[in-house]
Design a protein around this motif. Structure first.
Motif, mmCIF file in Angstrom:
data_model
loop_
_atom_site.group_PDB
_atom_site.id
_atom_site.type_symbol
_atom_site.label_atom_id
_atom_site.label_comp_id
_atom_site.label_asym_id
_atom_site.label_seq_id
_atom_site.Cartn_x
_atom_site.Cartn_y
_atom_site.Cartn_z
ATOM 1 N N GLU A 74 0.944 -1.196 0.178
ATOM 2 C CA GLU A 74 -0.078 0.046 -0.102
ATOM 3 C C GLU A 74 0.780 1.242 -0.109
ATOM 4 O O GLU A 74 1.630 1.539 0.786
ATOM 5 C CB GLU A 74 -1.082 -0.059 1.301
ATOM 6 N N PRO A 75 0.757 2.076 -1.155
ATOM 7 C CA PRO A 75 1.749 3.413 -1.061
ATOM 8 C C PRO A 75 1.169 4.355 0.040
ATOM 9 O O PRO A 75 0.004 4.440 0.159
ATOM 10 C CB PRO A 75 1.229 3.834 -2.510
ATOM 11 N N GLU B 149 2.565 -3.327 11.157
ATOM 12 C CA GLU B 149 2.864 -2.899 9.846
ATOM 13 C C GLU B 149 4.402 -2.916 9.569
ATOM 14 O O GLU B 149 5.052 -2.282 10.551
ATOM 15 C CB GLU B 149 2.266 -1.721 9.493
ATOM 16 N N LEU B 150 4.909 -2.936 8.395
ATOM 17 C CA LEU B 150 6.372 -2.909 8.104
ATOM 18 C C LEU B 150 6.456 -2.024 6.780
ATOM 19 O O LEU B 150 5.318 -1.749 6.102
ATOM 20 C CB LEU B 150 6.855 -4.108 7.797
ATOM 21 N N TYR B 151 7.517 -1.460 6.480
ATOM 22 C CA TYR B 151 7.616 -0.309 5.479
ATOM 23 C C TYR B 151 8.748 -0.680 4.702
ATOM 24 O O TYR B 151 9.876 -0.578 5.128
ATOM 25 C CB TYR B 151 7.448 0.939 6.192
ATOM 26 N N PHE B 152 8.570 -0.414 3.368
ATOM 27 C CA PHE B 152 9.673 -0.271 2.328
ATOM 28 C C PHE B 152 9.711 0.894 1.948
ATOM 29 O O PHE B 152 8.778 1.430 1.082
ATOM 30 C CB PHE B 152 9.263 -1.178 1.090
ATOM 31 N N ALA C 140 12.086 -5.290 9.742
ATOM 32 C CA ALA C 140 12.527 -6.450 9.077
ATOM 33 C C ALA C 140 12.904 -7.275 10.443
ATOM 34 O O ALA C 140 12.771 -8.634 10.319
ATOM 35 C CB ALA C 140 13.444 -6.395 7.880
ATOM 36 N N ALA C 141 13.987 -6.966 11.036
ATOM 37 C CA ALA C 141 14.652 -7.776 11.886
ATOM 38 C C ALA C 141 13.541 -8.310 12.909
ATOM 39 O O ALA C 141 13.700 -9.545 13.295
ATOM 40 C CB ALA C 141 15.827 -6.843 12.621
ATOM 41 N N PRO C 142 12.743 -7.646 13.946
ATOM 42 C CA PRO C 142 12.052 -8.157 14.749
ATOM 43 C C PRO C 142 11.057 -9.188 13.998
ATOM 44 O O PRO C 142 10.948 -10.410 14.452
ATOM 45 C CB PRO C 142 11.150 -7.123 15.342
ATOM 46 N N LEU C 143 10.336 -8.614 12.798
ATOM 47 C CA LEU C 143 9.677 -9.837 12.078
ATOM 48 C C LEU C 143 10.255 -11.014 11.863
ATOM 49 O O LEU C 143 9.721 -12.294 12.172
ATOM 50 C CB LEU C 143 9.054 -9.202 10.940
ATOM 51 N N ASP D 36 1.063 -5.230 5.699
ATOM 52 C CA ASP D 36 0.665 -5.866 7.156
ATOM 53 C C ASP D 36 1.661 -7.002 7.597
ATOM 54 O O ASP D 36 2.217 -7.683 6.589
ATOM 55 C CB ASP D 36 -0.556 -6.545 6.915
ATOM 56 N N ALA D 37 2.121 -6.764 8.570
ATOM 57 C CA ALA D 37 3.270 -7.628 9.116
ATOM 58 C C ALA D 37 2.808 -9.092 9.215
ATOM 59 O O ALA D 37 3.885 -9.802 8.788
ATOM 60 C CB ALA D 37 3.426 -7.327 10.586
#
Length: 237
Positions: free
Chosen positions: A30-31, A49-52, A82-85, A108-109
């Protein structure tokens, strides 16, 4: 709504995915537009949520009793959270927030976790990214322990420069002092010294990189190792 195509993505990690792995994530990307100081992941809070990052970049900080100190920088090469996930937890004592506003791809994570469990290749590339980010963190520790303020500032400016188009950075003295763990007066003096040597040009809330080679002369191996490891393991110009 049309889905984002891999060929038009600016995030290097998403571009480096196999077509099948990108297709797993594509419907869920989702942008969104990021705002300066916007908190992406709160310390001790569930990561939903995670973010690129597509443009701009985010800082990972540790909130001490006296001040905040940056321990990581994530831009278009990576993934915030990224690391926690991937390491099996749904929260972290570190906080991530937007240091330079831009655009992000939000996911969504739980979706990303499920996709990584289904695909060995996706799981591998995300772990490789975490590996490169851990190297960045270890070099941050080295820089704080071994380098003077000007050298540490040069390193962070190079890292920020990697994550933008062009040579101008929108960075306040407040953010720079947090990145380096020093008072603003020290940052001001270090910036003046870098400018006097022809390495940068400073204006209010903006820094222009004039000569990367002159900045590289200061960093004593604290910059370039993580970047080379990223290129070796992940690639993606």
């Amino acid at each position: 709504m049309s889905q984002t195509q891999q060929a038009t993505i600016n995030n290097r990690l998403l571009r480096a995915l196999t077509p099948d792995d990108f297709a797993r994530l594509q419907p869920h990307l989702e942008p969104m537009t990021s705002q300066l100081r916007e908190e992406l992941i709160g310390a001790g809070e569930p990561i939903k949520e995670l973010y690129f990052p597509e443009t701009g970049f985010a800082s990972i900080v540790i909130d001490g009793l006296a001040q905040k100190i940056e321990v990581g920088l994530i831009g278009r090469e990576g993934l915030v959270g990224a690391a926690p996930l991937l390491l099996g937890t749904d929260s972290t004592p570190q906080r991530s927030f937007v240091q330079m506003s831009g655009t992000l791809m939000r996911i969504d994570a739980s979706v990303l976790r499920a996709a990584a469990l289904e695909s060995a290749s996706l799981h591998t590339i995300l772990l490789r990214y975490i590996h490169t980010h851990m190297i960045q963190a270890s070099l941050t520790i080295y820089a704080h322990a071994a380098l003077n303020l000007e050298a540490r500032l040069a390193r962070w400016l190079l890292m920020c420069h990697d994550r933008v188009d062009g040579d101008e950075l929108v960075l306040t003295h407040e953010f720079l002092s947090m990145m380096l763990g020093v008072h603003r007066a020290g940052v001001t003096l270090a910036l003046q010294n870098l400018e006097g040597a022809g390495r940068i040009k400073g204006r209010r809330k903006r820094i222009q990189i004039l000569d990367r080679d002159k900045l590289l002369q200061l960093v004593d191996g604290s910059y370039g190792v993580a970047e080379a490891e990223y290129a070796r393991l992940i690639g993606g110009a």
